[in-house]
Design an enzyme around this catalytic site. Structure first.
Site, PDB file in Angstrom:
ATOM      1  N   GLU D  30     -19.720 113.574  95.241  1.00  0.00           N
ATOM      2  CA  GLU D  30     -20.259 112.260  94.891  1.00  0.00           C
ATOM      3  C   GLU D  30     -19.621 111.205  95.798  1.00  0.00           C
ATOM      4  O   GLU D  30     -18.398 111.089  95.849  1.00  0.00           O
ATOM      5  CB  GLU D  30     -19.972 111.973  93.405  1.00  0.00           C
ATOM      6  N   GLU D  59     -21.368 117.792  88.042  1.00  0.00           N
ATOM      7  CA  GLU D  59     -20.248 118.651  88.442  1.00  0.00           C
ATOM      8  C   GLU D  59     -20.495 120.129  88.157  1.00  0.00           C
ATOM      9  O   GLU D  59     -20.001 120.991  88.890  1.00  0.00           O
ATOM     10  CB  GLU D  59     -18.956 118.197  87.755  1.00  0.00           C
ATOM     11  N   PHE D  82     -11.547 113.078  90.873  1.00  0.00           N
ATOM     12  CA  PHE D  82     -10.408 113.116  89.956  1.00  0.00           C
ATOM     13  C   PHE D  82     -10.335 114.496  89.310  1.00  0.00           C
ATOM     14  O   PHE D  82     -11.363 115.053  88.941  1.00  0.00           O
ATOM     15  CB  PHE D  82     -10.560 112.063  88.858  1.00  0.00           C
ATOM     16  N   PHE D  85     -12.395 115.722  86.376  1.00  0.00           N
ATOM     17  CA  PHE D  85     -13.791 116.151  86.458  1.00  0.00           C
ATOM     18  C   PHE D  85     -13.892 117.667  86.663  1.00  0.00           C
ATOM     19  O   PHE D  85     -14.983 118.211  86.637  1.00  0.00           O
ATOM     20  CB  PHE D  85     -14.548 115.377  87.539  1.00  0.00           C
ATOM     21  N   HIS D 128      -8.937 109.592  83.753  1.00  0.00           N
ATOM     22  CA  HIS D 128      -8.824 109.626  85.221  1.00  0.00           C
ATOM     23  C   HIS D 128      -7.384 109.872  85.660  1.00  0.00           C
ATOM     24  O   HIS D 128      -7.032 109.534  86.798  1.00  0.00           O
ATOM     25  CB  HIS D 128      -9.305 108.304  85.838  1.00  0.00           C
TER      26      HIS D 128
HETATM   27  C1  LIG Z   1     -18.026 113.236  85.183  1.00  0.00           C
HETATM   28  C2  LIG Z   1     -17.793 112.115  86.110  1.00  0.00           C
HETATM   29  N1  LIG Z   1     -18.112 112.269  87.409  1.00  0.00           N
HETATM   30  C3  LIG Z   1     -17.891 111.265  88.278  1.00  0.00           C
HETATM   31  C4  LIG Z   1     -17.341 110.084  87.871  1.00  0.00           C
HETATM   32  C5  LIG Z   1     -17.059 108.959  88.856  1.00  0.00           C
HETATM   33  N2  LIG Z   1     -18.031 107.876  88.644  1.00  0.00           N
HETATM   34  C6  LIG Z   1     -17.728 106.812  87.885  1.00  0.00           C
HETATM   35  S1  LIG Z   1     -19.012 105.761  87.710  1.00  0.00           S
HETATM   36  C7  LIG Z   1     -19.993 106.709  88.683  1.00  0.00           C
HETATM   37  C8  LIG Z   1     -21.395 106.288  88.971  1.00  0.00           C
HETATM   38  C9  LIG Z   1     -22.175 106.136  87.712  1.00  0.00           C
HETATM   39  O1  LIG Z   1     -23.467 105.712  88.005  1.00  0.00           O
HETATM   40  P1  LIG Z   1     -24.425 105.241  86.852  1.00  0.00           P
HETATM   41  O2  LIG Z   1     -24.462 106.282  85.791  1.00  0.00           O
HETATM   42  O3  LIG Z   1     -25.703 104.871  87.468  1.00  0.00           O
HETATM   43  O4  LIG Z   1     -23.714 103.993  86.212  1.00  0.00           O
HETATM   44  P2  LIG Z   1     -23.442 102.568  86.880  1.00  0.00           P
HETATM   45  O5  LIG Z   1     -22.077 102.642  87.479  1.00  0.00           O
HETATM   46  O6  LIG Z   1     -24.501 102.326  87.882  1.00  0.00           O
HETATM   47  O7  LIG Z   1     -23.504 101.617  85.747  1.00  0.00           O
HETATM   48  C10 LIG Z   1     -19.306 107.837  89.123  1.00  0.00           C
HETATM   49  C11 LIG Z   1     -19.857 108.891  90.002  1.00  0.00           C
HETATM   50  C12 LIG Z   1     -16.997 109.977  86.519  1.00  0.00           C
HETATM   51  N3  LIG Z   1     -16.417 108.876  86.038  1.00  0.00           N
HETATM   52  N4  LIG Z   1     -17.264 110.987  85.662  1.00  0.00           N
END
Ligand SMILES: Cc1ncc(C[n+]2csc(CCOP(=O)(O)OP(=O)(O)O)c2C)c(N)n1
Ligand SMILES: Cc1ncc(C[n+]2csc(CCOP(=O)(O)OP(=O)(O)O)c2C)c(N)n1
Ligand SMILES: [Mg+2]
Ligand SMILES: [Mg+2]
Lengths: 330, 346, 346, 330
Positions: D30, D59, D82, D85, D128
């Protein structure tokens, strides 16, 4: 009054009693209605579809949903069949159940009970034979229960279902477990209290879950050789009864830990580390771990027997210690 | 089943309307092999000769065979806990599979995997898998590799109706669509997840889950090997020519129990009628009998020819069982030596 | 937002066409509160006053506010890493949230959770969550509980376009459909997953994933609070009356970075244009400005009334920050004492 | 020739070099293209979309896909941001990567490298901040790498990417890690070879990953008090260099293990158990573990500091041992 029960029947009894007692207790999982392992038998007919329910195959949701139910006042009992499937549903276990209470500053209680079979010996091969509890023990926020007798199975499960924390109840996979006496009526076993299964003075053998049986057999065999073994069954790994174990090691000066989980970062390692720190002064020889080596469980029964701890390896470990005093031999 | 990728591609156009008579005979023989092997496993399991659980594919043979007919050794398949049919349809060796299930050193996995893990990577059979849904992501990874190789290879992914409820299905539908991966998703809808009827745990039509990604999707009678063959021909051609993923939902039925100890385990518990099972064993439904009838009716083969095939298959099965029985018990030391490739800093 | 479930149910029919003027004013004030709180967090984060990362909801306020307007304290919401808006829209206390982000003992989670974990279980706010997609299963579980309670409660689940690619979405769509659970899935499609444009990682239309289950689905302009309010009214009524789950995809835009250290972390890396951001800040797009214009145009409020609201909100924000700043540092011993409920055999 | 590099830059260098060397090495995850943590910076511009690619958030598929790629001859390097995950993608880790080689009788090699940040200290809160490697260590089938210096980060990552087994490469989360000298050109660090970071005769301190720094600071402070500390950095936890550690304990008679992971079934427990078994004769006092207690990481920075091991706790643990001989005091 006592009754002879198989471990799996004792689990079934506990579920009946606790579901009767508390209408907020629910059971779900894949094929719980027909109850493939037998521990859920009859519940569906008796309690109906609102209390016990088959789910689709989706472990990530099953574990996560338990968190949601707990947050709104239910106690979800989730049957996950094999402890290998914890991995499939691991996010809600590792990132939610084990953490949410602290993260919310104590706002939530998480009354959740997860049931699963563990261990090898039935030629189920690697993906159905893990003893996957060390992974849980490292999470810091979930109880881990490893009953070895039907009575403890019943008493620990009832305590778990009355509890307000996430607890993992681990049944030995296959064949319904051991047969034993179960006290009639209300029978609760508290967490964090070990049972001394056999008293002895020369060597302490702490054995976990299904390993209690070969440990007792080894103790019998060793008695014939003049070695007196004390067999301790911790019954719960989290919380863990340090005091009972330390007291035994104070007496014997020797410790063997027998665990079916893999060795590296396993329960045996944890327990050995506790003793090496807190009862070092009493130790008169090295701490031996008798465990499954760091391998995936092979399919072939002869190969399974080779890696799963058994009586012979336990006897050998005890004999390597018995009679040693202080640092005489290395 | 051993023809190369290249051969198949040039033949494809001509065959789109259906398999030739010779090919249909080949399909029949392959289905029959799967059937007879598994009948033997059923009996040997009941007789207590096999160490672990076996999950049989009896009644679903047309799916594996109809799809794998289009694949060469360099294509990949991922399979399920019910994987003997995929293994054999993709050209896996009967003896090596049988020896594996008998936990012998001569087994395809040297006795370390057993029924639930039969694999022959040299033939692109990436493995049966005991984790429901796990093959979806593995196939997607293999398809990504196949695409990068740029040689027209593809991955076919077999999975059940039960597995269709694992989220990884949606994840892989999404990712394979975005990356235009050469993967053919083959859902074997046999109406059960273990002892739970599919309708109780599966909302909507499974194929609609793929349609939500605008993925080319076919629903076929999974007990009609010709129908499966046709749908697979389209999907495979699409994958080979860079057209991305496809989805096939094959409607079929599991005739045996979920696994061979089912009756014991359920101790009287029932989740389906005997009549239902009986209906699926009839010639109108059973994929093997149906194919046989088609061969006779179309004149592609006569009784004598079919009998000859049937005898040949039985010989093969007997030979495999003898081979397995006579094999050397698995080497227990392998568990400790095979975990890692021992060639690095380690 | 504090009105009870019962009130709302009786009012519902009358209001279906849209919020009353008084309600629209309430929606405006709530959106403005979220906006001003977060502007303050933005500034305090830039000034290094806040310990952890903050993910801001600026530009998306209409979604949380439009949905939560239909919920009472006894309904549940699950939220995301970007959870301040959901917390405040559902009636969470501004002071307690602010103190939490400032890592104070007075914080709603006693300083143990921080920005990514604000929760007020007494108000049905089951928590912001740092795991993308985790709220889906938690909301489904809460909805199952709500259904069993039989009191017309429901769970609303907020999640992003990025979270829509986690398989747990499909799992929960399936299960909630089968069990007819009172859950409203609210996808906040703000066009980004972190720094990746949604179209690069999200195939098809997200709402189609729900349609595959024949779930009632609405796609709305997520920057139009009235549109969100209307779609939510339908979905909430369906849930309360036993009609099962619904899906709302709200199209919106994240104006701030993914989190407030974004520019630093990317050190020059870009994934969108300044013009694009600017366009979404204009009165035609910005949900707060747009609602303000509607209020004025419809005569529901005049400048003076709006100014009064705006002043009131600013006072509230200042008060919350002062409260947080003056708070006691979190108690470090809590980490060890709060992990388990200490009442059992343990 | 050496160069001053931050750990994260050394990781970046290793990726550049290995992707240049071997076209079968792919990177995905990601937001790897813009590289939020910096370790992937520039790779996308240089190697293009077939070699490095942003993925959706899923994941379970990311880890499973790595198994598929490995099975067909690629080496997937997966960035998982992290270590928390891992739980979300745990099935393919626990049930596939760690088991497939044995289950197929050795047919498959699984050249896979997973990169993730770990640990607390940045107010990222519980979801995290896990140091989630003990969970991996118990699986038995994956390598676990915990570099503490930029040079080791580069050398271990290069070894991992040339290897044919699944390896987990754990970066300390946040701020790009330490700065240090990195040898120019080809620099490989073998697995299973510890580094003695400081020699000493009184107490052995084994410290893992980010804990090496406070351990060295503690050793400095203790030198002022006349206590000579030997600091060992195992560099890889699986495989683990038992010989170096045992040799050090033979010399000093005392062991303190410093680990940021939680204590129960953590790396420190495993290492303590090994020494309590294999160097018992040399031990002159209990084995101390300095770890994060069995808690979810709190958000508040003061609470984080309270639970994460630091110099002070290390000093206290060493002082509790130094000067002890045999079993004089308990
Ligand atoms: C399981 C997991 N994978 C990756 C992340 C890292 N991460 C945090 S926010 C995010 C993007 C989320 O996108 P979206 O669901 O569209 O929410 P937005 O931030 O746009 O509100 C990612 C990949 C995480 N927190 N949890
Ligand atoms: C992750 C996981 N969960 C549960 C199981 C137990 N299990 C084995 S087969 C099966 C049912 C699978 O149903 P389906 O996908 O339809 O395949 P079928 O058996 O019908 O061929 C279940 C639940 C498993 N092996 N793996
Ligand atoms: Mg099925
Ligand atoms: Mg988004």
């Amino acid at each position: 009054m006592v009754e002879r029960r198989r471990l799996i029947q004792a689990v079934n009894d506990a579920l009946f009693e606790e579901m009767e007692r508390d209408p907020k207790v629910l059971v779900y999982g894949e094929d719980v209605e027909l109850s493939i392992t037998g521990d859920m038998r009859g519940l569906h007919e008796h309690f109906g579809h609102d209390r016990i329910r088959n789910t689709p195959i989706c472990e990530a949701t099953l574990t996560g949903m338990a968190v949601g139910l707990a947050s709104v006042g239910y106690h979800a009992v989730v049957h996950m069949m094999f402890s290998n499937f914890f991995y499939t549903g691991m996010d809600a276990i590792g990132n939610q159940m084990a953490k949410l209470r602290l993260m919310t500053g104590g706002q939530v209680e998480l009354p959740i009970t997860i049931i699963a079979g563990y261990g090898g010996g039935a030629a189920n091969a690697a993906q159905h034979s893990d003893s996957a509890y060390p992974v849980l023990m490292n999470l810091g926020g979930v109880n881990v229960l490893t009953p070895s007798t039907p009575a403890d199975a019943k008493g620990l499960l009832k305590t778990a279902i009355r509890g307000r924390n996430p607890s993992f109840f681990l049944e030995p996979s296959g064949r319904g477990g051991e047969v034993g006496d179960v006290p009639d009526g209300e029978h609760l076993v508290p967490f964090g209290r070990a049972a001394v299964r056999r008293e002895g003075g020369d060597v302490t053998v702490l054995s976990i879950g299904r390993m209690v049986k070969p440990a007792l057999a080894a103790a019998d065999a060793l008695a014939g050789q003049g070695v007196s073994v004390e067999v301790i069954d911790p019954r719960t790994l989290v919380p863990f009864d340090e005091a009972s174990l330390l007291a035994s090691v104070e007496k014997t000066g020797h410790l063997v830990v027998v665990d079916e989980a893999r060795e590296c970062c396993g329960a045996a390692s944890q327990i050995a580390a506790v003793v090496a720190e807190k009862a070092f002064h009493a130790l008169e020889g090295p701490i031996r771990r008798v465990t499954t080596p760091n391998v995936a469980m092979p399919y072939a029964p002869n190969a399974e027997r080779h890696v799963i701890p058994g009586e012979e390896r336990i006897v050998a470990a005890v004999l390597s210690l018995a009679g040693r005093t202080h640092k005489a031999t290395a | 089943m051993a023809t190369t990728v290249i051969d198949r591609r040039t033949e494809q156009a001509a065959l789109r309307s259906g398999p030739s008579s010779a090919e249909l005979l080949e399909l029949y023989e392959r289905m029959l092999l799967v059937r007879r092997v598994e009948e033997r496993l059923r009996d040997d399991s009941a007789a207590g000769k096999l160490p672990g659980a076996v999950h049989l594919y009896i009644g679903e043979e047309a799916v594996a065979v109809g799809v794998c007919a289009h694949l060469g050794d360099r294509d990949y398949v991922t399979s399920t806990h019910r994987g003997h049919g995929h293994f054999l349809a993709k050209g896996g060796d009967v003896r090596a599979m049988m020896a594996e299930i008998w936990a012998k050193e001569e087994g395809i996995c040297r006795g370390m995997g057993g029924s639930m893990h039969v694999a022959d990577v040299s033939k692109g059979i990436l493995g049966a898998n005991g984790i429901v849904g796990a093959g979806l992501a593995i196939a997607t990874g293999a398809a990504f590799g196949a695409k990068l190789d740029g040689e027209g290879k593809l991955a076919a992914c077999f999975f059940g109706d039960g597995a269709s409820n694992q989220g990884v299905l949606m994840e892989t539908l999404n990712l394979s669509t975005l990356w235009e991966l050469p993967v053919v998703f083959v859902c074997e809808n046999n109406t059960f997840s273990e002892f739970t009827p599919s309708r109780e745990v599966t909302a909507g039509r499974i194929a609609d889950r793929a349609r939500a990604f605008a993925m080319p999707t076919a629903e076929v009678d999974g007990n009609d090997v010709v129908a499966v063959w046709r749908a697979a021909a389209d999907a495979v051609e699409r994958a080979r020519s860079g057209g991305g993923p496809s989805f096939i939902e094959a409607h079929t039925y599991r005739i045996q129990g979920h696994f061979e100890a089912e009756a014991f385990v359920l101790s009287g518990g029932r989740y389906r009628d005997d009549e239902e099972i009986a209906a699926w064993k009839k010639e109108e439904k059973d994929p093997v009998l149906r194919c046989r009838a088609t061969l006779l009716a179309s004149g592609a083969a006569d009784e004598a020819a079919l009998r000859a095939i049937e005898a040949r298959v039985l010989v093969q099965v007997d030979d495999a069982v003898r081979f397995a029985e006579a094999g050397t018990p698995a080497d227990p030391a392998l568990a400790e030596t095979l975990m890692f490739v021992r060639d690095e800093g380690a």
